[in-house]
Design a protein around this motif. Sequence first.
Motif: not given
Length: 441
Positions: A1-27
């Motif tokens: 199974m392919t693994s996609v490691v999601f690396v965030h960008g500048t200015g991201v902290r815990a709360k916003s990372y979880e939101k972005s991660l959820a979007r990536v997972v869903s998308g």
Amino acid sequence: MTSVVFVHGTGVRAKSYEKSLARVVSGLGRVRADIRVARCFWGEEHGASLGLGGASLPVRTKNRGAGDDGLLDEDDPLAVWALLEVDPLAELREFAQAVRDDGEETGFVPGRVDPWETIADKVRALTLESVAPRSAASAASVAPEAGKPELAPGSAAPAAGQPGGGLPRLIADLAPHLDEAADRVADEISGSLGGTSPADGIEPIAARAVYALAVQRAEGPCRDDDPLAVDGADRDAVVGALTERLGGTDRSGFVAGAAKGVAVRALNSYLSPLSSLARTFRGGITKGSVPASGDILRYQVRGAGVRAAIRAAVRDATESGDGPVVLLAHSLGGIACVDLLAEPDPPAGVELLVTVGSQAPFLYELDALTALRRDEPLPAAFPRWINVYDEQDLLGFVGEKVFPGRVTDLRVNTRQPFPRAHTSYFAHQRLYDLLAPELPK
């Protein structure tokens, strides 16, 4: 199974990372059910902060200087949305002024219902019910636990330009704030237009104002929370539906008639005060922007920690899976990934690098990358590289001409003005449609 490691960008902290991660997972789940998404959150440990509480900020004086700001184009919808980011009621106020200048005062007539009050009542009654083409339950395909995302089965992607899978999430974000936003817009209509003669074009302007106010409230009273990642098609779907419910016929929301010329006056009148407002609120603006700008500066001299975090995430993904590893990196995360993969001992197992809204090609051209000088080619072992950018994103750059034959540029259009264009990639369904056939199996 392919693994996609999601690396965030500048200015991201815990709360916003979880939101972005959820979007990536869903998308990704909508286009490739065989993908496993892995975390790489480095912002808390390796991000920037004002360690002395802002002691370096100067005390503001009362001196004022002259500015030379340019003007924006009224025919550019992005310019209008950029204005509404600053003041959601600006366009409505300019419309009201145009009506007062061109129309007649009708005053109060016993037994007659003011037409503007009728419109205000419609605004107060606005809801987001049935706006989404699918039930909000489809947004529940993201992780049941914030740290352990589970992919949903893939489903058919919407056509280009149509609302994507982020629409239910956008509606969920805006719903708690719609009543307050609608009441504020209705009060503005009653107060500024009551007693004047009727005029065409109010419906889309009111709908945009309600939407912009709801977004502003969803992002917090000080707007110090992470910005909502919103695709332009999802935004237009909401605004179009609100426009229809107010009796408007143009779902695009940009009409002729009495509203023509409103945007340009609003844009031009607001540009000049912006620089003085920025000076007035410099302390809050600077402190609020530290995570974004400070992370970049800190990375340039303390970037080893970020690269070590990415290396560890790749190692964990390789050891826990039985397939290839993809690095999906946004903004500064893309710079760090390029630096890491260009080192003499890059992490093993990475078959594809996907940078999104990243500045790595630009920094290479400036000779500012850590591991690669401007006159050096990418190492032979550097993996296949796809670079995604939006032309409205002033922080997104292209790489095909910088690294000929080694980078493939993919352009998306989130239909958002900058800076929201930089934060809305992962709410844009087209991104996942483009990546689906590129991801290794």
